[in-house]
Structure formats: structure tokens, C-alpha cells
Write an enzyme that holds these catalytic residues in place. Structure first.
Site, PDB file in Angstrom:
ATOM      1  N   GLU A 144      15.284  59.833  45.445  1.00 12.07           N
ATOM      2  CA  GLU A 144      15.237  60.545  44.165  1.00 12.07           C
ATOM      3  C   GLU A 144      14.185  59.947  43.236  1.00 12.07           C
ATOM      4  O   GLU A 144      13.606  60.652  42.403  1.00 12.07           O
ATOM      5  CB  GLU A 144      16.602  60.484  43.479  1.00 12.07           C
ATOM      6  CG  GLU A 144      17.610  61.457  44.004  1.00 12.07           C
ATOM      7  CD  GLU A 144      17.384  62.849  43.448  1.00 12.07           C
ATOM      8  OE1 GLU A 144      18.088  63.269  42.541  1.00 12.07           O
ATOM      9  OE2 GLU A 144      16.455  63.519  43.936  1.00 12.07           O
ATOM     10  N   THR A 200      11.545  67.948  36.716  1.00 10.97           N
ATOM     11  CA  THR A 200      12.454  66.884  36.314  1.00 10.97           C
ATOM     12  C   THR A 200      11.786  65.943  35.316  1.00 10.97           C
ATOM     13  O   THR A 200      12.399  65.509  34.336  1.00 10.97           O
ATOM     14  CB  THR A 200      12.927  66.093  37.541  1.00 10.97           C
ATOM     15  OG1 THR A 200      13.551  66.992  38.457  1.00 10.97           O
ATOM     16  CG2 THR A 200      13.909  65.004  37.154  1.00 10.97           C
TER      17      THR A 200
END
Length: 292
Positions: free
Chosen positions: A120, A168
Site C-alpha cells: 500500500e 489517494t
């Protein structure tokens, strides 16, 4: 060969920024792995043309490296990248489970959370686990520095995904660096209410606890039509609505009987804002499934 189905997720849930997450029954990624001398990656499915296949640039490559488990890896994407539904987390979680089985590494699912979180970090710049934890463990998860708490909640949900992109990194960029004590107090109270609601499988309590005055309003500004979609969902029976993760997906909690109407209302509201969208009528689901 090992094959794993890893579910989409929704993180934050409004009041639980970087702490709360839940697994969705659908959509999901499917990850297949075979032993190899070095790691190679191929990607098909939704949004695959935008996903790098270089292991140094792909979340799955980071997972293989962290486990010292080189493999030929194929990812069939069911979770669109930059959706707010944990696309990179699903791939990372699926790869972690598959490689763990392929090489008989015997890590527990909880131990694999930190491994998948390293993947991630390639996307967001931070190795946070609010998406990978529910994708691995299922249910509703609370991630803190002290560990992970998992609750087997079973609530009905609608995840409405508009055809727009919010990265993001951009979504994290609008998070304020300082907030008022009043906003913190309100958010803590709402987060506590949401957690109790999950433990009780109570959609009214969960919906009440999803509101937050800190992160969601700023991320909502990045999503064309958000206010209309939220209002339409609530008027049709949703008990709570918020931005899913970094967005642009919008998550609504509802009762099972209201799910179809809520999904239709959310799509119609995005249409009124000239934004195409699709809605997943889903529920809180299980974690990654290993097919033997």
C-alpha cells in the site's frame, strides 16, 4: 499454483480516518501465483491498462519482495484503481495470502497485514492497514498501533462508484494538519457510536456514527455531485452516507429491504450531476479466500 479472491474494502467510514475498515462482498480481485526464479506480473480486468506490471512499481511486487517469495503473478482486477474501494489493497492482500500458501510460509492472516501494508505504501506513500486488514480478515476492522480488532458484522451496503478519478495522494493532501478540539470531540463520539453499532449489527447506530466534520467534508469537495448523492440516499432509506476511503466511491449503510432503492437513487443523483456511475448492492463480507 495458488489462487485467491480478495475483496474490495471501504476505509475510514467517515469518523474512523486511517483506523476503521470493512470488507465488501463484491467486487473483488483474483490473484494467481506460480513459483518462479524472479517475480513477474501480468494484469487484466477493469482498469488494468493503468496498472504498472513492473514489480518495483506494483503493490504485489512489494509483497513478493517482503516475503522473499518470487513468483509469476497474474492479477484479474475486479476493483477499479483509484475508486476508493481498496483496489491496491485487494491485490496486495490476495498476493500475500497466495504467496504465503505457495511457499508454505505459515504466517497468520494478522501477520500478513503488515506485509500487505508495505504494498500500500507504493500507492499512498504510507504503509497504513485500514484497507488491507479487512481484505485479509473480513468483517469490520479497527487498526491501531497496538493491533487489530475484528468484528464479524453483517450489514447491507451500497457502494456507488462514479466515473471520475480521485487519487489517494490528492485525497490525503486535503486532510487538515490541525483541527479544533470541538471537532475532535465530535468525531471521537461518532466513532465510538459506529463501533458499538457494528458490534450490534445495528444500521441506525452505524449510520449515526459515520458523520465527521474533519476529513469527509474536504474529500467530498473532490467528488462532483456528492451532496446530491448523499441527500438522495438518505431520503431513500440509507442510515448513513460517507466518502469511501479516498473516494470517489460513496458508501451508504442501509437495511436490506432498502438497498435496491438506495442504489437507484444514488445513480440518479450522479446522473443529475452529469456523472456516470455504477452501484454495488453488497454487504459486509468475508476476507480473502484461498482456493485449494
Amino acid at each position: 499454483m495458488q489462487t485467491v479472491r480478495a475483496p474490495a474494502t471501504s476505509a475510514n467510514l467517515g469518523s474512523g480516518f486511517d483506523v476503521f475498515g470493512l470488507a465488501l462482498e463484491s467486487p473483488a480481485d483474483v490473484v494467481r501465483v506460480e513459483r518462479a526464479a524472479e517475480t513477474t506480473i501480468t494484469v487484466t480486468g477493469v482498469g488494468s491498462t493503468y496498472i504498472p506490471e513492473d514489480p518495483k512499481s506494483n503493490t504485489v511486487g512489494a509483497v513478493a519482495d517482503a516475503l522473499d517469495a518470487p513468483a509469476r503473478i497474474h492479477i484479474d482486477k475486479g476493483v477499479r484503481p483509484s475508486s476508493g474501494l481498496g483496489s491496491s489493497a485487494a491485490s496486495a492482500a490476495g498476493a500475500a495470502v497466495a504467496l504465503n500458501a505457495l511457499y508454505d510460509l505459515e504466517y497468520t492472516r494478522e501477520e500478513l497485514v503488515s506485509v500487505a501494508a508495505e504494498g500500500e505504501a507504493l500507492v499512498s506513500g504510507v504503509a497504513h492497514a485500514d484497507n488491507v486488514a479487512p481484505s485479509l480478515l473480513g468483517g469490520f476492522t479497527i487498526v491501531t498501533d497496538e493491533g487489530i480488532t475484528q468484528v464479524d458484522a453483517s450489514l447491507s451496503l451500497v457502494a456507488c462508484l462514479p466515473e471520475i478519478v480521485v487519487s489517494t495522494r490528492d485525497a490525503r493532501g486535503v486532510v487538515p494538519s490541525s483541527v479544533s478540539l470541538a471537532d475532535v470531540t465530535e468525531t471521537v463520539g461518532n466513532a465510538a457510536t459506529l463501533a458499538v453499532g457494528m458490534a450490534r449489527d445495528d444500521p441506525a447506530l452505524v449510520g449515526q456514527g459515520m458523520d465527521d466534520p474533519i476529513v469527509t467534508p474536504r474529500r467530498a469537495d473532490l467528488i462532483d455531485g456528492y451532496d446530491g448523492v448523499r441527500t438522495a440516499a438518505l431520503e431513500t432509506g440509507a442510515t448513513g452516507v460517507t466518502v469511501s476511503g479516498a473516494g470517489p466511491a460513496v458508501l451508504a449503510v442501509c437495511r436490506a429491504d432498502d438497498r435496491r432503492a438506495v442504489a437507484g437513487a444514488m445513480i440518479d443523483a450522479f446522473d443529475e450531476a452529469d456523472v456516470e456511475s455504477r452501484a454495488y448492492q453488497t454487504r459486509i463480507g468475508s476476507g480473502a479466500i484461498l482456493y485449494e
